[in-house]
Scaffold this motif. Sequence first.
Motif, PDB file in Angstrom:
ATOM      1  N   THR A  93      13.742 112.939  54.997  1.00 18.45           N
ATOM      2  CA  THR A  93      13.747 114.035  54.034  1.00 18.45           C
ATOM      3  C   THR A  93      14.939 113.880  53.096  1.00 18.45           C
ATOM      4  O   THR A  93      15.752 112.978  53.259  1.00 18.45           O
ATOM      5  CB  THR A  93      13.819 115.392  54.764  1.00 18.45           C
ATOM      6  OG1 THR A  93      15.054 115.455  55.476  1.00 18.45           O
ATOM      7  CG2 THR A  93      12.650 115.578  55.721  1.00 18.45           C
ATOM      8  N   SER A  94      15.061 114.782  52.150  1.00 15.04           N
ATOM      9  CA  SER A  94      16.140 114.688  51.161  1.00 15.04           C
ATOM     10  C   SER A  94      17.525 114.785  51.799  1.00 15.04           C
ATOM     11  O   SER A  94      18.498 114.295  51.243  1.00 15.04           O
ATOM     12  CB  SER A  94      15.977 115.778  50.099  1.00 15.04           C
ATOM     13  OG  SER A  94      16.032 117.055  50.707  1.00 15.04           O
ATOM     14  N   ASP A  95      17.613 115.405  52.965  1.00 16.50           N
ATOM     15  CA  ASP A  95      18.924 115.493  53.630  1.00 16.50           C
ATOM     16  C   ASP A  95      19.107 114.398  54.684  1.00 16.50           C
ATOM     17  O   ASP A  95      19.951 114.502  55.551  1.00 16.50           O
ATOM     18  CB  ASP A  95      19.135 116.879  54.242  1.00 16.50           C
ATOM     19  CG  ASP A  95      18.163 117.173  55.381  1.00 16.50           C
ATOM     20  OD1 ASP A  95      17.214 116.399  55.596  1.00 16.50           O
ATOM     21  OD2 ASP A  95      18.366 118.198  56.061  1.00 16.50           O
ATOM     22  N   ASP A  96      18.304 113.335  54.586  1.00 11.30           N
ATOM     23  CA  ASP A  96      18.397 112.152  55.435  1.00 11.30           C
ATOM     24  C   ASP A  96      17.964 112.404  56.875  1.00 11.30           C
ATOM     25  O   ASP A  96      18.356 111.693  57.781  1.00 11.30           O
ATOM     26  CB  ASP A  96      19.817 111.572  55.405  1.00 11.30           C
ATOM     27  CG  ASP A  96      19.841 110.099  55.808  1.00 11.30           C
ATOM     28  OD1 ASP A  96      18.870 109.389  55.500  1.00 11.30           O
ATOM     29  OD2 ASP A  96      20.819 109.679  56.442  1.00 11.30           O
ATOM     30  N   SER A  97      17.161 113.449  57.096  1.00 13.43           N
ATOM     31  CA  SER A  97      16.656 113.716  58.447  1.00 13.43           C
ATOM     32  C   SER A  97      15.178 113.318  58.511  1.00 13.43           C
ATOM     33  O   SER A  97      14.586 112.926  57.507  1.00 13.43           O
ATOM     34  CB  SER A  97      16.823 115.200  58.790  1.00 13.43           C
ATOM     35  OG  SER A  97      16.055 116.001  57.921  1.00 13.43           O
ATOM     36  N   ILE A  98      14.612 113.407  59.706  1.00  8.68           N
ATOM     37  CA  ILE A  98      13.180 113.167  59.855  1.00  8.68           C
ATOM     38  C   ILE A  98      12.568 114.358  60.575  1.00  8.68           C
ATOM     39  O   ILE A  98      13.248 115.039  61.351  1.00  8.68           O
ATOM     40  CB  ILE A  98      12.867 111.856  60.609  1.00  8.68           C
ATOM     41  CG1 ILE A  98      13.375 111.894  62.041  1.00  8.68           C
ATOM     42  CG2 ILE A  98      13.422 110.658  59.876  1.00  8.68           C
ATOM     43  CD1 ILE A  98      12.895 110.734  62.897  1.00  8.68           C
ATOM     44  N   SER A  99      11.313 114.612  60.316  1.00 12.12           N
ATOM     45  CA  SER A  99      10.640 115.725  60.963  1.00 12.12           C
ATOM     46  C   SER A  99      10.229 115.329  62.378  1.00 12.12           C
ATOM     47  O   SER A  99      10.201 114.144  62.727  1.00 12.12           O
ATOM     48  CB  SER A  99       9.395 116.125  60.160  1.00 12.12           C
ATOM     49  OG  SER A  99       8.398 115.122  60.292  1.00 12.12           O
ATOM     50  N   LEU A 100       9.899 116.320  63.193  1.00 11.95           N
ATOM     51  CA  LEU A 100       9.407 116.034  64.535  1.00 11.95           C
ATOM     52  C   LEU A 100       8.109 115.241  64.472  1.00 11.95           C
ATOM     53  O   LEU A 100       7.885 114.337  65.282  1.00 11.95           O
ATOM     54  CB  LEU A 100       9.206 117.330  65.320  1.00 11.95           C
ATOM     55  CG  LEU A 100      10.483 118.053  65.733  1.00 11.95           C
ATOM     56  CD1 LEU A 100      10.162 119.417  66.345  1.00 11.95           C
ATOM     57  CD2 LEU A 100      11.287 117.210  66.700  1.00 11.95           C
ATOM     58  N   ARG A 101       7.256 115.548  63.514  1.00 12.19           N
ATOM     59  CA  ARG A 101       5.993 114.800  63.391  1.00 12.19           C
ATOM     60  C   ARG A 101       6.262 113.339  63.021  1.00 12.19           C
ATOM     61  O   ARG A 101       5.598 112.428  63.524  1.00 12.19           O
ATOM     62  CB  ARG A 101       5.071 115.472  62.388  1.00 12.19           C
ATOM     63  CG  ARG A 101       4.468 116.742  62.950  1.00 12.19           C
ATOM     64  CD  ARG A 101       3.279 117.258  62.163  1.00 12.19           C
ATOM     65  NE  ARG A 101       2.752 118.426  62.825  1.00 12.19           N
ATOM     66  CZ  ARG A 101       2.851 119.662  62.351  1.00 12.19           C
ATOM     67  NH1 ARG A 101       3.442 119.885  61.190  1.00 12.19           N
ATOM     68  NH2 ARG A 101       2.344 120.678  63.020  1.00 12.19           N
ATOM     69  N   THR A 102       7.233 113.111  62.145  1.00  5.98           N
ATOM     70  CA  THR A 102       7.602 111.735  61.804  1.00  5.98           C
ATOM     71  C   THR A 102       8.172 111.025  63.025  1.00  5.98           C
ATOM     72  O   THR A 102       7.870 109.858  63.271  1.00  5.98           O
ATOM     73  CB  THR A 102       8.617 111.724  60.641  1.00  5.98           C
ATOM     74  OG1 THR A 102       8.015 112.342  59.496  1.00  5.98           O
ATOM     75  CG2 THR A 102       9.054 110.322  60.292  1.00  5.98           C
ATOM     76  N   LEU A 103       8.987 111.728  63.786  1.00  7.91           N
ATOM     77  CA  LEU A 103       9.533 111.179  65.023  1.00  7.91           C
ATOM     78  C   LEU A 103       8.392 110.779  65.964  1.00  7.91           C
ATOM     79  O   LEU A 103       8.375 109.667  66.488  1.00  7.91           O
ATOM     80  CB  LEU A 103      10.446 112.200  65.697  1.00  7.91           C
ATOM     81  CG  LEU A 103      10.963 111.844  67.087  1.00  7.91           C
ATOM     82  CD1 LEU A 103      11.945 110.680  67.025  1.00  7.91           C
ATOM     83  CD2 LEU A 103      11.609 113.059  67.727  1.00  7.91           C
ATOM     84  N   GLN A 104       7.436 111.677  66.162  1.00  4.74           N
ATOM     85  CA  GLN A 104       6.329 111.377  67.062  1.00  4.74           C
ATOM     86  C   GLN A 104       5.525 110.184  66.566  1.00  4.74           C
ATOM     87  O   GLN A 104       5.126 109.323  67.351  1.00  4.74           O
ATOM     88  CB  GLN A 104       5.426 112.607  67.236  1.00  4.74           C
ATOM     89  CG  GLN A 104       6.052 113.635  68.149  1.00  4.74           C
ATOM     90  CD  GLN A 104       5.094 114.735  68.560  1.00  4.74           C
ATOM     91  OE1 GLN A 104       5.146 115.824  68.005  1.00  4.74           O
ATOM     92  NE2 GLN A 104       4.247 114.448  69.541  1.00  4.74           N
ATOM     93  N   SER A 105       5.318 110.112  65.284  1.00  4.92           N
ATOM     94  CA  SER A 105       4.574 108.998  64.703  1.00  4.92           C
ATOM     95  C   SER A 105       5.333 107.681  64.866  1.00  4.92           C
ATOM     96  O   SER A 105       4.742 106.650  65.210  1.00  4.92           O
ATOM     97  CB  SER A 105       4.299 109.286  63.224  1.00  4.92           C
ATOM     98  OG  SER A 105       3.608 108.224  62.637  1.00  4.92           O
ATOM     99  N   ALA A 106       6.641 107.705  64.626  1.00  2.00           N
ATOM    100  CA  ALA A 106       7.448 106.488  64.738  1.00  2.00           C
ATOM    101  C   ALA A 106       7.493 105.979  66.177  1.00  2.00           C
ATOM    102  O   ALA A 106       7.363 104.770  66.420  1.00  2.00           O
ATOM    103  CB  ALA A 106       8.865 106.747  64.217  1.00  2.00           C
ATOM    104  N   VAL A 107       7.649 106.878  67.125  1.00  2.00           N
ATOM    105  CA  VAL A 107       7.677 106.479  68.537  1.00  2.00           C
ATOM    106  C   VAL A 107       6.315 105.900  68.926  1.00  2.00           C
ATOM    107  O   VAL A 107       6.233 104.860  69.578  1.00  2.00           O
ATOM    108  CB  VAL A 107       8.071 107.669  69.447  1.00  2.00           C
ATOM    109  CG1 VAL A 107       7.804 107.365  70.919  1.00  2.00           C
ATOM    110  CG2 VAL A 107       9.547 108.024  69.233  1.00  2.00           C
ATOM    111  N   ASP A 108       5.248 106.552  68.489  1.00  2.00           N
ATOM    112  CA  ASP A 108       3.903 106.050  68.803  1.00  2.00           C
ATOM    113  C   ASP A 108       3.674 104.665  68.207  1.00  2.00           C
ATOM    114  O   ASP A 108       3.168 103.759  68.879  1.00  2.00           O
ATOM    115  CB  ASP A 108       2.841 107.022  68.296  1.00  2.00           C
ATOM    116  CG  ASP A 108       1.447 106.564  68.657  1.00  2.00           C
ATOM    117  OD1 ASP A 108       1.104 106.577  69.864  1.00  2.00           O
ATOM    118  OD2 ASP A 108       0.692 106.175  67.748  1.00  2.00           O
ATOM    119  N   GLU A 109       4.074 104.491  66.951  1.00  2.00           N
ATOM    120  CA  GLU A 109       3.895 103.190  66.299  1.00  2.00           C
ATOM    121  C   GLU A 109       4.669 102.101  67.035  1.00  2.00           C
ATOM    122  O   GLU A 109       4.160 101.008  67.276  1.00  2.00           O
ATOM    123  CB  GLU A 109       4.334 103.260  64.834  1.00  2.00           C
ATOM    124  CG  GLU A 109       4.137 101.956  64.092  1.00  2.00           C
ATOM    125  CD  GLU A 109       4.610 102.003  62.652  1.00  2.00           C
ATOM    126  OE1 GLU A 109       4.869 100.923  62.094  1.00  2.00           O
ATOM    127  OE2 GLU A 109       4.737 103.112  62.083  1.00  2.00           O
TER     128      GLU A 109
END
Length: 125
Positions: free
Chosen positions: A6-22
């Motif tokens: 995101t603009s503040d250099d964080s990631i959402s929980l959904r992005t986290l879940q997607s990245a871990v799954d990938e």
Amino acid sequence: MNITRTSDDSISLRTLQSAVDEWITTIGVRYFSPLTNTAILAEETGEIARIMSRKFGDQSFKTGESGDTLADELADLLWVLTAIANQTGIDLTEAFIRNLEKKTVRDATRHISNPKLTDNTTTTK
């Protein structure tokens, strides 16, 4: 692996879940069983407890040990927690929102009325 921040250099929980799954389904080949991931969760929690008891508690580090790995251990815990959520079909965003709402209603006056919490002598940040 490309992670959208995101603009503040964080990631959402959904992005986290997607990245871990990938990562798990490509580099990691497949998910460990839920039971194995639960054991790993307990292991990572113990590693965090070990650091916390030495850094903020009464125990001391052995020669050569340090508390510098706390951030990494917390990230390990977040990783396996996310893997468990993924493999059990839990949307962490929705779960967190529901949990926060539950706590807000349940504890609306509980903590503010707790005299033990008005004494700030044990607060560490």
